[in-house]
Design an enzyme around this catalytic site. Structure first.
Site, PDB file in Angstrom:
ATOM      1  N   ARG A  48      23.779  78.210  38.906  1.00  0.00           N
ATOM      2  CA  ARG A  48      23.747  79.729  38.679  1.00  0.00           C
ATOM      3  C   ARG A  48      24.521  80.146  38.224  1.00  0.00           C
ATOM      4  O   ARG A  48      25.786  79.993  39.405  1.00  0.00           O
ATOM      5  CB  ARG A  48      22.367  80.539  39.238  1.00  0.00           C
ATOM      6  CG  ARG A  48      22.116  80.049  40.076  1.00  0.00           C
ATOM      7  CD  ARG A  48      22.660  80.978  41.439  1.00  0.00           C
ATOM      8  NE  ARG A  48      23.151  81.971  40.969  1.00  0.00           N
ATOM      9  CZ  ARG A  48      24.703  82.794  41.736  1.00  0.00           C
ATOM     10  NH1 ARG A  48      24.990  81.916  42.242  1.00  0.00           N
ATOM     11  NH2 ARG A  48      24.726  83.838  41.467  1.00  0.00           N
ATOM     12  N   ALA A  50      26.735  83.501  35.700  1.00  0.00           N
ATOM     13  CA  ALA A  50      27.246  82.907  34.208  1.00  0.00           C
ATOM     14  C   ALA A  50      27.997  82.451  34.217  1.00  0.00           C
ATOM     15  O   ALA A  50      28.555  81.385  33.194  1.00  0.00           O
ATOM     16  CB  ALA A  50      28.249  84.442  33.739  1.00  0.00           C
ATOM     17  N   ARG A  91      19.014  80.111  29.448  1.00  0.00           N
ATOM     18  CA  ARG A  91      18.886  81.126  29.596  1.00  0.00           C
ATOM     19  C   ARG A  91      19.587  81.983  29.209  1.00  0.00           C
ATOM     20  O   ARG A  91      20.760  81.400  28.583  1.00  0.00           O
ATOM     21  CB  ARG A  91      19.300  81.056  30.813  1.00  0.00           C
ATOM     22  CG  ARG A  91      18.794  80.170  32.328  1.00  0.00           C
ATOM     23  CD  ARG A  91      19.448  80.611  33.656  1.00  0.00           C
ATOM     24  NE  ARG A  91      19.081  81.788  34.485  1.00  0.00           N
ATOM     25  CZ  ARG A  91      19.561  82.441  35.612  1.00  0.00           C
ATOM     26  NH1 ARG A  91      20.323  81.601  36.088  1.00  0.00           N
ATOM     27  NH2 ARG A  91      18.831  83.015  35.330  1.00  0.00           N
ATOM     28  N   ASP A 237      26.618  89.137  34.008  1.00  0.00           N
ATOM     29  CA  ASP A 237      26.629  88.415  33.399  1.00  0.00           C
ATOM     30  C   ASP A 237      26.785  88.668  31.468  1.00  0.00           C
ATOM     31  O   ASP A 237      26.544  87.172  30.827  1.00  0.00           O
ATOM     32  CB  ASP A 237      24.701  88.208  33.360  1.00  0.00           C
ATOM     33  CG  ASP A 237      24.032  87.295  34.591  1.00  0.00           C
ATOM     34  OD1 ASP A 237      24.094  88.608  35.149  1.00  0.00           O
ATOM     35  OD2 ASP A 237      24.418  85.914  34.807  1.00  0.00           O
TER      36      ASP A 237
HETATM   37  C1  LIG Z   1      29.322  85.569  38.610  1.00  0.00           C
HETATM   38  S1  LIG Z   1      28.415  85.707  37.591  1.00  0.00           S
HETATM   39  C2  LIG Z   1      26.977  86.256  38.577  1.00  0.00           C
HETATM   40  C3  LIG Z   1      26.077  86.536  37.965  1.00  0.00           C
HETATM   41  O1  LIG Z   1      24.985  86.371  37.893  1.00  0.00           O
HETATM   42  C4  LIG Z   1      23.494  86.216  38.679  1.00  0.00           C
HETATM   43  O2  LIG Z   1      22.304  86.112  37.714  1.00  0.00           O
HETATM   44  P1  LIG Z   1      22.145  83.965  38.467  1.00  0.00           P
HETATM   45  O3  LIG Z   1      21.742  83.914  39.665  1.00  0.00           O
HETATM   46  O4  LIG Z   1      20.636  84.268  37.730  1.00  0.00           O
HETATM   47  O5  LIG Z   1      22.644  83.319  37.517  1.00  0.00           O
HETATM   48  C5  LIG Z   1      23.486  87.649  38.805  1.00  0.00           C
HETATM   49  O6  LIG Z   1      23.416  88.103  37.986  1.00  0.00           O
HETATM   50  C6  LIG Z   1      25.080  87.534  39.577  1.00  0.00           C
HETATM   51  O7  LIG Z   1      25.304  88.630  39.399  1.00  0.00           O
END
Ligand SMILES: CSC[C@H]1O[C@H](OP(=O)(O)O)[C@H](O)[C@@H]1O
Length: 346
Positions: A48, A50, A91, A237
């Site tokens: 996970r 971005a 996603r 994101d």
């Molecule tokens: C450097 S991007 C990180 C960004 O992504 C995370 O979301 P997720 O864990 O649901 O993929 C989160 O928004 C972070 O800030």
């Protein structure tokens, strides 16, 4: 061509991902041999963040191209449109996923022939991965200039090495400041409901020996009021053309609190996360995830059966709440509409 970081390993035939659902208690891995498995890994948040999602999808695209025994480029093209769809339908919020898949598809179409296409696509996926690491290091250096020796920084979610191919965006800024010799402390909020802060950011920073204090999400306002926080740095994101930022749910709340307390609120995002085709934050699709992420914590049920749940995985922070956007091309200040565009001008 090979790549190995904390987040992912490309062996040439497999994408091996650390299973971020298991951290900090276990370090286990998921080996993806097919593009379908990469799609599952993204959807289920094995991987996970971005940039990490974008790079994983790029390698998933390569696995798709390797799979097909076709006789003509036209046949491959048809099959790869399907591969792209499967990887894209995982996603909806992180623009890096679509940015990476568009770039891989453009490479396929520009190459235009069967012979050597897999090697060409693998080259492009490796370029996406290595460019991300380089961008994070550059971004870190630009962002480190905004932090003073002795600063305490509040982070939200995980925008670290685990959210990228390596080094991190928000945590990359902290790493760079520490590497320059600045004494930086971090307050990491837990980031309910998926707990990326408690599980991933705390784990990453402790591994690096960086001073980190874990707080629950509802403590950030009081920490600011007590004067404990000098700056907030978060990831992103998707950054819209006007500077609105989609990031993990709870980011907007932290930004409002930072404004109230006169604390600078920075977003660290590579240009691969900036989407000039999305005019404002209102146009960013916000993923909603399964209810059990809210009704359970660490696998233990904490709410009544059949309770109604609202579980948006992201929110949008208005541009006027953002002090600056740190990119690998420099720090961008308002007016964002004008200044973000300049990042993409030759
Ligand atoms: C450097 S991007 C990180 C960004 O992504 C995370 O979301 P997720 O864990 O649901 O993929 C989160 O928004 C972070 O800030």
């Amino acid at each position: 061509m090979k790549l190995k970081t904390m987040t992912m390993e490309w062996t040439g035939n497999e994408l091996i991902l650390i299973d971020q659902r298991k951290i900090p208690l276990k370090e286990e891995y998921m080996t993806c041999k097919t593009y379908e498995e990469v799609a599952i890994a993204i959807k289920e948040m094995v991987v996970r963040g971005a940039p990490a999602i974008g790079a994983s999808a790029a390698f998933g695209y390569v696995l798709g191209a390797k799979k097909f025994n076709v006789n003509t480029f036209e046949e491959l093209k048809e099959k790869m449109f399907h591969v792209k769809e499967v990887l894209a339908n995982t996603r909806p919020t992180a623009v890096n996923l679509f940015w990476a898949l568009e770039r891989m598809e453009k490479t396929l179409l520009n190459f235009g022939k069967l012979d050597g296409i897999v090697e060409k696509l693998e080259e492009e996926a490796m370029a996406i991965a290595n460019e991300d690491i380089e961008a994070n290091r550059r971004m870190g250096k630009f962002g480190a200039k905004l932090l003073k020796d002795g600063d305490t920084v509040l982070t939200h979610c995980n925008a670290g090495a685990l959210a990228t191919v390596d080094y991190g965006t928000a945590l990359g800024v902290i790493r760079a400041a520490v590497e320059e010799g600045k004494k930086i402390k971090v307050y990491a909020d837990e980031t309910r409901p998926y707990l990326q802060g408690a599980r991933l950011t705390a784990w990453e920073l402790m591994k690096d020996g960086i001073d980190v204090t874990l707080i629950s999400d509802n403590m950030s306002g009081w920490a600011m009021k007590l004067g404990k926080i000098n700056a907030v740095i978060v990831g992103a994101d998707r950054v819209a053309a006007n500077g609105d930022v989609a990031n993990k749910i709870g980011t907007y709340m932290v930004a409002v609190l930072a404004k109230r307390h006169g604390i600078p609120f920075y977003v660290a995002a590579p240009t691969s996360t900036i989407d000039l085709n999305t005019k404002t934050g209102k146009d960013i699709p916000i993923e909603e995830r399964r209810h059990t992420e809210v009704t359970h914590c660490g696998g233990t049920q904490i709410a009544p059966d059949n309770v109604k749940v609202f579980n948006p995985a992201f929110d949008v922070t208005d541009a006027e709440l953002i002090t600056a956007i740190i990119t690998e091309k420099g720090v961008v200040y308002p007016p964002y509409e004008e200044n973000l565009k300049k990042l993409f001008e030759e």
